[in-house]
Design an enzyme around this catalytic site. Sequence first.
Site, PDB file in Angstrom:
ATOM      1  N   ASP A 101      -1.139  -5.139   5.123  1.00  0.00           N
ATOM      2  CA  ASP A 101       0.183  -4.588   5.396  1.00  0.00           C
ATOM      3  C   ASP A 101       0.053  -3.081   5.643  1.00  0.00           C
ATOM      4  O   ASP A 101       0.399  -2.273   4.782  1.00  0.00           O
ATOM      5  CB  ASP A 101       1.106  -4.895   4.207  1.00  0.00           C
ATOM      6  CG  ASP A 101       2.560  -4.570   4.484  1.00  0.00           C
ATOM      7  OD1 ASP A 101       2.878  -4.183   5.626  1.00  0.00           O
ATOM      8  OD2 ASP A 101       3.380  -4.686   3.543  1.00  0.00           O
ATOM      9  N   GLN A 158      12.742  -0.879  -3.111  1.00  0.00           N
ATOM     10  CA  GLN A 158      13.127  -0.939  -1.700  1.00  0.00           C
ATOM     11  C   GLN A 158      13.299   0.465  -1.124  1.00  0.00           C
ATOM     12  O   GLN A 158      13.977   1.310  -1.712  1.00  0.00           O
ATOM     13  CB  GLN A 158      14.418  -1.748  -1.533  1.00  0.00           C
ATOM     14  CG  GLN A 158      14.161  -3.234  -1.360  1.00  0.00           C
ATOM     15  CD  GLN A 158      13.423  -3.874  -2.515  1.00  0.00           C
ATOM     16  OE1 GLN A 158      13.772  -3.636  -3.651  1.00  0.00           O
ATOM     17  NE2 GLN A 158      12.394  -4.669  -2.233  1.00  0.00           N
ATOM     18  N   GLY A 159      12.662   0.685   0.023  1.00  0.00           N
ATOM     19  CA  GLY A 159      12.705   1.997   0.661  1.00  0.00           C
ATOM     20  C   GLY A 159      11.467   2.838   0.382  1.00  0.00           C
ATOM     21  O   GLY A 159      11.236   3.845   1.036  1.00  0.00           O
ATOM     22  N   ASP A 160      10.689   2.407  -0.605  1.00  0.00           N
ATOM     23  CA  ASP A 160       9.410   3.083  -0.874  1.00  0.00           C
ATOM     24  C   ASP A 160       8.290   2.493  -0.027  1.00  0.00           C
ATOM     25  O   ASP A 160       7.204   3.076   0.080  1.00  0.00           O
ATOM     26  CB  ASP A 160       9.022   2.952  -2.349  1.00  0.00           C
ATOM     27  CG  ASP A 160       9.943   3.740  -3.255  1.00  0.00           C
ATOM     28  OD1 ASP A 160      10.329   4.861  -2.871  1.00  0.00           O
ATOM     29  OD2 ASP A 160      10.267   3.239  -4.344  1.00  0.00           O
ATOM     30  N   SER A 161       8.538   1.336   0.565  1.00  0.00           N
ATOM     31  CA  SER A 161       7.542   0.646   1.378  1.00  0.00           C
ATOM     32  C   SER A 161       6.880   1.578   2.370  1.00  0.00           C
ATOM     33  O   SER A 161       7.539   2.415   2.990  1.00  0.00           O
ATOM     34  CB  SER A 161       8.184  -0.480   2.174  1.00  0.00           C
ATOM     35  OG  SER A 161       8.175  -1.648   1.411  1.00  0.00           O
ATOM     36  N   HIS A 166       4.982  -4.051   7.583  1.00  0.00           N
ATOM     37  CA  HIS A 166       6.315  -4.667   7.517  1.00  0.00           C
ATOM     38  C   HIS A 166       7.439  -3.656   7.767  1.00  0.00           C
ATOM     39  O   HIS A 166       8.601  -4.052   7.820  1.00  0.00           O
ATOM     40  CB  HIS A 166       6.498  -5.445   6.210  1.00  0.00           C
ATOM     41  CG  HIS A 166       6.866  -4.638   5.008  1.00  0.00           C
ATOM     42  ND1 HIS A 166       5.937  -4.151   4.123  1.00  0.00           N
ATOM     43  CD2 HIS A 166       8.073  -4.235   4.545  1.00  0.00           C
ATOM     44  CE1 HIS A 166       6.567  -3.481   3.164  1.00  0.00           C
ATOM     45  NE2 HIS A 166       7.859  -3.523   3.394  1.00  0.00           N
TER      46      HIS A 166
END
Length: 277
Positions: free
Chosen positions: A133, A223-226, A88
Amino acid sequence: MDTGRTIPLADKRNFSMLTRVLAGAAALAAAAGLATPAAASTPPSPGAEPQVVGGTRADQGEFPWMVRLSMGCGGALYTDQIVLTAAHCVDRTGADSSITATLGVVDLQSSSAKKVRSTYVYRSPTYDSTGGDWALIKLASPVSGIPTLPIAKNADNNSGTFTIAGWGAAQEGGAQQRYLLKAEVPFVDDSTCQSQGGDYADLKPDAELCAGKLDTGGVDTCQGDSGGPMFRRDGAGEWIQVGIVSWGDGCARAHAPGVYTEVSTFASDIAAAAGKI
Ligand code: ARG
């Protein structure tokens, strides 16, 4: 900075409206921070504020294979020229020179950071159907002197206590971080995770792994660690990657664990793809 890509969450169908809004805000903050480094978050004093969420600063060299990707995601060095991240976080399989990987530092503004452009992206072909993912990013040149993080090839280490790390928000809706943060989260089994309801009811047990402090919340990726790794020590005491940061309902909420790609399920697909790109 490719702001068109800074909203990797937009393609996570399972996100609540609130989360989408917060994710958008975090992505914009990331864009601002990376475009003008001086505007990045102020250096957190270790241990002062809850920092990933509920973590502390990682030491330089502690997790040497951690990678920051310019679209606002994390990753782990899989070979000396390939970064493992989340599907993603990328658009599609194909030639792609738009991504910059920053390696070798906990401080993204350090002058000793290695920055390497991408040449190719491989996005898991099953992500939209059966899950998975994960994605690979090929770098323009191999990096030297940086260890890789081996991935789990079986489920032996898919439980226990995991380590998470990243430059993402230190709280839900918060700013991206300049310094790498780390924390530990306990495994949550599939049926317990599914029974939290909402998006969790659709958990894909073979493709996804849950972790977090179920009753209290407080510690999580955000958010942003993905795309970044979730890892632990294996039986031989070596770090091994068991997860890839994927999604969650908000961040660090009680009864809303983090959901990670179950790396062992895709280990042979990942290895095969890496061999081809
Ligand atoms: N999808 C998010 C990203 O793009 C990661 C969310 C993780 N959320 C969580 N609660 N563990 O950065």
